[in-house]
Design a protein around this motif. Structure first.
Motif, PDB file in Angstrom:
ATOM      1  N   VAL A   8      -4.844  30.894 -58.003  1.00  0.00           N
ATOM      2  CA  VAL A   8      -3.955  31.206 -56.883  1.00  0.00           C
ATOM      3  C   VAL A   8      -2.855  30.146 -56.798  1.00  0.00           C
ATOM      4  O   VAL A   8      -3.145  28.949 -56.813  1.00  0.00           O
ATOM      5  CB  VAL A   8      -4.766  31.251 -55.571  1.00  0.00           C
ATOM      6  N   HIS A   9      -1.623  30.616 -56.718  1.00  0.00           N
ATOM      7  CA  HIS A   9      -0.454  29.737 -56.605  1.00  0.00           C
ATOM      8  C   HIS A   9       0.345  30.077 -55.345  1.00  0.00           C
ATOM      9  O   HIS A   9       0.226  31.178 -54.815  1.00  0.00           O
ATOM     10  CB  HIS A   9       0.509  29.953 -57.776  1.00  0.00           C
ATOM     11  N   HIS A  10       1.180  29.116 -54.926  1.00  0.00           N
ATOM     12  CA  HIS A  10       2.259  29.484 -54.004  1.00  0.00           C
ATOM     13  C   HIS A  10       3.577  29.226 -54.730  1.00  0.00           C
ATOM     14  O   HIS A  10       3.623  28.420 -55.662  1.00  0.00           O
ATOM     15  CB  HIS A  10       2.174  28.751 -52.654  1.00  0.00           C
ATOM     16  N   GLY A  48      -7.804  27.490 -57.064  1.00  0.00           N
ATOM     17  CA  GLY A  48      -6.429  27.126 -56.768  1.00  0.00           C
ATOM     18  C   GLY A  48      -5.851  26.418 -57.985  1.00  0.00           C
ATOM     19  O   GLY A  48      -6.587  25.801 -58.763  1.00  0.00           O
ATOM     20  N   HIS A  49      -4.535  26.514 -58.140  1.00  0.00           N
ATOM     21  CA  HIS A  49      -3.866  25.864 -59.268  1.00  0.00           C
ATOM     22  C   HIS A  49      -4.276  24.393 -59.373  1.00  0.00           C
ATOM     23  O   HIS A  49      -4.531  23.870 -60.447  1.00  0.00           O
ATOM     24  CB  HIS A  49      -2.347  26.001 -59.044  1.00  0.00           C
ATOM     25  N   ARG A  50      -4.387  23.715 -58.222  1.00  0.00           N
ATOM     26  CA  ARG A  50      -4.669  22.272 -58.229  1.00  0.00           C
ATOM     27  C   ARG A  50      -6.063  21.929 -58.750  1.00  0.00           C
ATOM     28  O   ARG A  50      -6.334  20.762 -59.041  1.00  0.00           O
ATOM     29  CB  ARG A  50      -4.493  21.678 -56.827  1.00  0.00           C
ATOM     30  N   ASP A  84       0.361  20.051 -56.051  1.00  0.00           N
ATOM     31  CA  ASP A  84       0.033  20.400 -54.668  1.00  0.00           C
ATOM     32  C   ASP A  84      -0.343  21.875 -54.547  1.00  0.00           C
ATOM     33  O   ASP A  84      -0.983  22.288 -53.592  1.00  0.00           O
ATOM     34  CB  ASP A  84       1.236  20.137 -53.746  1.00  0.00           C
ATOM     35  N   CYS A  85       0.120  22.663 -55.496  1.00  0.00           N
ATOM     36  CA  CYS A  85      -0.058  24.120 -55.470  1.00  0.00           C
ATOM     37  C   CYS A  85      -1.536  24.498 -55.308  1.00  0.00           C
ATOM     38  O   CYS A  85      -2.372  23.935 -55.989  1.00  0.00           O
ATOM     39  CB  CYS A  85       0.498  24.698 -56.768  1.00  0.00           C
ATOM     40  N   PRO A  86      -1.907  25.427 -54.457  1.00  0.00           N
ATOM     41  CA  PRO A  86      -1.072  26.304 -53.620  1.00  0.00           C
ATOM     42  C   PRO A  86      -0.820  25.753 -52.206  1.00  0.00           C
ATOM     43  O   PRO A  86      -0.631  26.535 -51.278  1.00  0.00           O
ATOM     44  CB  PRO A  86      -1.919  27.570 -53.549  1.00  0.00           C
TER      45      PRO A  86
HETATM   46 ZN   LIG Z   1       0.903  26.824 -59.063  1.00  0.00          ZN
END
Ligand SMILES: [Zn+2]
Length: 373
Positions: A80-82, A201-203, A209-211
């Protein structure tokens, strides 16, 4: 981790292309609700999660990829990214399609051949194809291939990326966006045989920092909601271990072991194998330090706090004395000297083999619980 989940019955290939064509007409209001096409109705009869509406690259006006988009797979996880772009209040379809076109341009500018992520969800709740061939990758429901993306170095050949429009360091996704994400994740899990625990999450994989802190903190809820959609338990239960209950008045090798472990935690007490008021006071102190119910009774929660810390070869400690005490009681000839040397390692391996445990000579929770049985 892969797990078996109910998988769609496979529509005939010819019908699939019809279905994808129908999916090109995006409408956020239809997310999570099967469109009343004959093929989708047939799928919905057997599928726990109906395929959500996903606007194709052609629908939102993608440019062609500048190179060959190759397929890879099977996916092992969903990331999951933002987008770290503005938290727009334009929730329209036009804004969503514009976002998808912008992301593709941003990614071209990075030298990528196409959008890096497989899917995109706008703040208005529109789900869209990112990289070309992502809808094709969803295939018939038994497909295990997806287009090789460019959204997370090191994870691209094993993960599907979802970009969520917005910046979620403190704000959260809109309700429409959240609902679309839950539905898409559930559908992807069902299609690719993934479980809710495969959502990250990407991180989790890169220093980024994403997401965003706020969104990342919601990932356990995302997994729970996806689990509910899939009809699986929520979340996957931890392996259950059996632990003895020790309280004031009990005595024996388990109490001796517990006393060594309490001493290992930095507390001072007499190791005498008798659970008296002094031991109880120390247990209460240990429980308070771990945020447990401070009742002075050693049960599963206290053992796994962990009071029963993991021990391995090379260590010298009171915890190792605890291991050696339990081994002795179980009939293994080791000296209780607190030194985890080759003799103790050999005894642990024998014990593990005899109890169908992984014979790695490491005394973790599974081995501990058997030693104390
Ligand atoms: Zn990302």
């Amino acid at each position: 981790m892969r797990r078996l989940v109910t998988v769609n019955a496979a529509p005939a290939l010819g019908r699939r292309s019809l279905l994808v064509g129908a999916l090109g007409v995006g409408a956020a209001g239809a997310l999570g609700v099967a469109k009343a096409t004959p093929s989708n109705a047939a799928v919905a009869a057997v599928a726990a999660v109906a395929r959500p509406t996903i606007a194709s690259c052609a629908t939102w006006g993608a440019q062609p990829a500048t190179g060959t988009v190759s397929m890879t797979g099977p996916p092992q996880k969903i990331l999951v990214h933002h987008t770290a772009s503005a938290n727009t209040t334009d929730y329209s379809q036009a804004a969503a399609y514009s976002l998808a076109r912008n992301i593709q341009q941003w990614h071209f500018a990075r030298g990528w051949i196409d959008s890096g992520q497989q899917f995109t969800i706008s703040r208005g709740g529109y789900a869209m194809e990112g990289r070309h061939r992502s809808i094709e990758g969803l295939g018939s429901g038994s497909s295990t291939v997806f287009p090789l993306g460019a959204h997370c170095t090191g994870q691209n050949s094993t993960s599907i990326g979802i970009e969520n429009e917005g910046t979620y360091t403190s704000a959260l996704p809109t309700t429409a966006q959240w609902n679309a994400l839950v539905t898409l994740c559930a559908y992807l899990c069902q299609t690719y045989g993934l479980g809710p625990e495969d959502i990250y999450g990407h991180r989790d994989f890169l220093d980024t920092d994403c997401p965003g802190d706020a969104f990342y903190a919601k990932l356990p809820q995302l997994r729970s909601e996806v689990a509910a959609r899939l009809g699986t338990s929520n979340p996957p239960p931890a392996p259950t271990r059996t632990w003895p209950t020790l309280q004031q008045g009990t005595s024996g090798f388990r109490v001796t072991t517990a006393q060594y472990l309490l001493r290992h935690s930095g507390r001072s007490l007499t190791v005498d194998g008798a659970f008296g008021s002094g031991t109880k006071a120390v247990v209460v102190s240990f429980q308070q330090s771990k945020g447990l119910t401070a009742d002075g009774v050693i049960g599963a929660a206290t053992w796994e706090a962990p009071l029963a810390v993991t021990c391995s070869q090379g260590q010298t400690s009171d915890a190792v004395r605890g291991v050696q005490t339990a081994l002795t009681a179980q009939g293994y000839a080791v000296s209780v000297d607190g030194v985890f040397g080759p003799g103790t390692a050999s005894a642990v391996k024998s014990f593990q083999t005899a109890h169908a445990l992984d014979a790695d000579a490491v005394v973790g929770p599974n081995t501990w619980s058997r030693l104390l049985a």
